[in-house]
Design an enzyme around this catalytic site. Sequence first.
Site, PDB file in Angstrom:
ATOM      1  N   GLY A 196       0.794  -1.226   0.000  1.00  0.00           N
ATOM      2  CA  GLY A 196       0.000   0.000   0.000  1.00  0.00           C
ATOM      3  C   GLY A 196       0.821   1.268   0.000  1.00  0.00           C
ATOM      4  N   ARG A 324       8.357 -13.102  -3.263  1.00  0.00           N
ATOM      5  CA  ARG A 324       8.772 -13.459  -1.901  1.00  0.00           C
ATOM      6  C   ARG A 324       7.657 -14.270  -1.268  1.00  0.00           C
ATOM      7  NH1 ARG A 324       5.230 -10.049   0.566  1.00  0.00           N
ATOM      8  NH2 ARG A 324       4.937  -7.971  -0.324  1.00  0.00           N
TER       9      ARG A 324
END
Length: 699
Positions: A196, A324
Amino acid sequence: MLFKVWHAVAGGGRFLSTSAQRHGAKSVPTRQINKLLIANRGEIACRVMRTANRLGIQTVAVFSDADERSLHAKMANEAYNIGPAASQQSYLRGEKILEVAKRAGCQAIHPGYGFLSENVEFADLCQKEGVVFIGPPASAIRDMGIKSTSKHIMSEAGVPIINGYHGEDQSDERLMQEAKKIGFPLMIKAVRGGGGKGMRIAETEADFFPALQSARTESEKAFGDSSMLLERYVRSPRHVEVQVFADHHGNAVYLYERDCSVQRRHQKIIEEAPAPGLSEELRVQLGEAAVRAAKAVNYVGAGTVEFILDKEDLSFHFMEMNTRLQVEHPITEMITGTDLVEWQIKVASGEPLPMTQEQIRKTGHAFEARIYAEDPAGGFLPGAGPLNYLSTPEPSSTTRVETGVRQGDEVSIHYDPMIAKLVVWGENRPSALQLLIEQLRNYQIAGLQTNINFLIDLASHGHFQAADVHTGFIDQHMATLFPVKTVSNEKIAQLALAYVLNENASTRKSLNRLNPFDLELNFRPNYTPTRKFQLKVGEKEHQVEVKSKGVDFEVRVDGGAWLNVKATRKPHENRFLLQTNINGHVSCFNTVIESGSIALYDDTGLTSAEVVQPKFVTADSAMEGANAGSVIAPMPGVLDKVFVKPGDSVKAGTPLAVLIAMKMEHVLKAAMDGVVKAVPNAEGSNVQKGAVLIAFESN
């Protein structure tokens, strides 16, 4: 090589999985990993250590000055200090961390998520120094980490993408030109963004440049890159992501999808797997598209391909790929019976994937709720402070508590305010959701504000129960998620009795007196004293009167009717169980009292109150006037910038300062016209919630 693994990370294991060498797989050199450095902190560092320990791998932790006594530093076999609290001076120092890894004799580094997990330079440096980076190749991080590049690659690989601008020309004029082509509302995103950060929505053309500048500033601080991309903004999308895994032998699989639609501040707050309401055909389409995306960049290891799924027609478009392990990976583990950290370690050492696509099965449903130190009703502003009391649900085969803190630890202003992840599994969505609500009620914290009550309300919401979810869920249901709550007189009476019983027990202990009648009060028999005091519950103060005789009480709130109550206090460690019988209704509560603060936990979550202390000193009127015209820190943080100085005249809406808290940028603006009187704190100062940042001349 054939091996069997019982998945048992934090009580989350349920299935036995088997792995065998692939037929025809290309020859890849393997490297034994027997010592591993975790280049991270908090719950993910602890999570990786649990799996490493189970596999017989020694672990090395790194910690900043602020984390010297942290759980992850204590859990590791070895731990090394790498610098001051600020992440730029500690957890983001790739060369320093690599130096520690080599000094400690580690064969590999696990970056967790955040910090260096998607840092191309760090992955490259590890490879050059002969240390295994437990993640994808640097080239894949580079291609997928730059959103504009990843869009082109996905388009060529046949993965649907959303309309937008991903060009290199970053001039204001070109970006505005492209924004008009796309149309408003639109999304402005940092090309290296995530979590975000560096993300803003421009509803209209007038909003575009302020939103662009804010996104650029935040992106530069978080990622060292201010490049932006623009995308058409879908008002009611679902955020669905697919867990993919690939090895060095050319194998790639998907482990089904997760729905992460319900978010605040563009950050996930609750996730579930599998995504509700999808056909099996659509699941396969999503999974296969995600595998194509991974293969297009020669991916290796754990990755997540994120899609925007149109809520109405269920069409999907590629959004980004996280190269990841994701925060929400435990719910995938729960429905597939896998340990993805173990997969990461084995794949990084050169082994093939433990399972083929045909062997991967999903069973049941799982939820993850992120427990944060934050103020949901105050715009989800992050918080910080001590965990004076912490009680968690009991881990089991259906409940996992992923955390990196203990009772007495402190949530720091320097890092993400997440306290824990509560993960549950059920045979189906309704049973998993019921368990989630129950275990949230069992997650009890005192000392700082959390979002647990909000999570209970969210999980109990009718539309969430019906799986009617999208990324605008919280905004759409703001009125019902944040109703005006009234506290009953019965609840106020229970809070008052908790305080009185605890105070009397403390007094008795200090006087070393025994109660011959084994009662909870040390009042004299046949004597009925009356206590009067004020309790502040929420924003309202209540006048409370308590008459007591043994375990029998009469309680009156705000001059109303007297309530007849029987109450007993059962001490347990640093809390006590309060049992009350109010006019025949028997209830038992967990209660924590500290310095006039009362925390009472029941089926609705936490109800807290403060004993209002009498005011014997009147504040100076000039100081009151100064405070009335001041800009106050809405949360603890670092005062990053100050745009004004004493004597400046400002208009309402003028930006005055920038506060950095939990890695997010908050611009503080003037609420009214005025003249600056004082700036008490210098740029770079750590400030507490409520600190005066800008004082104005009194009228």
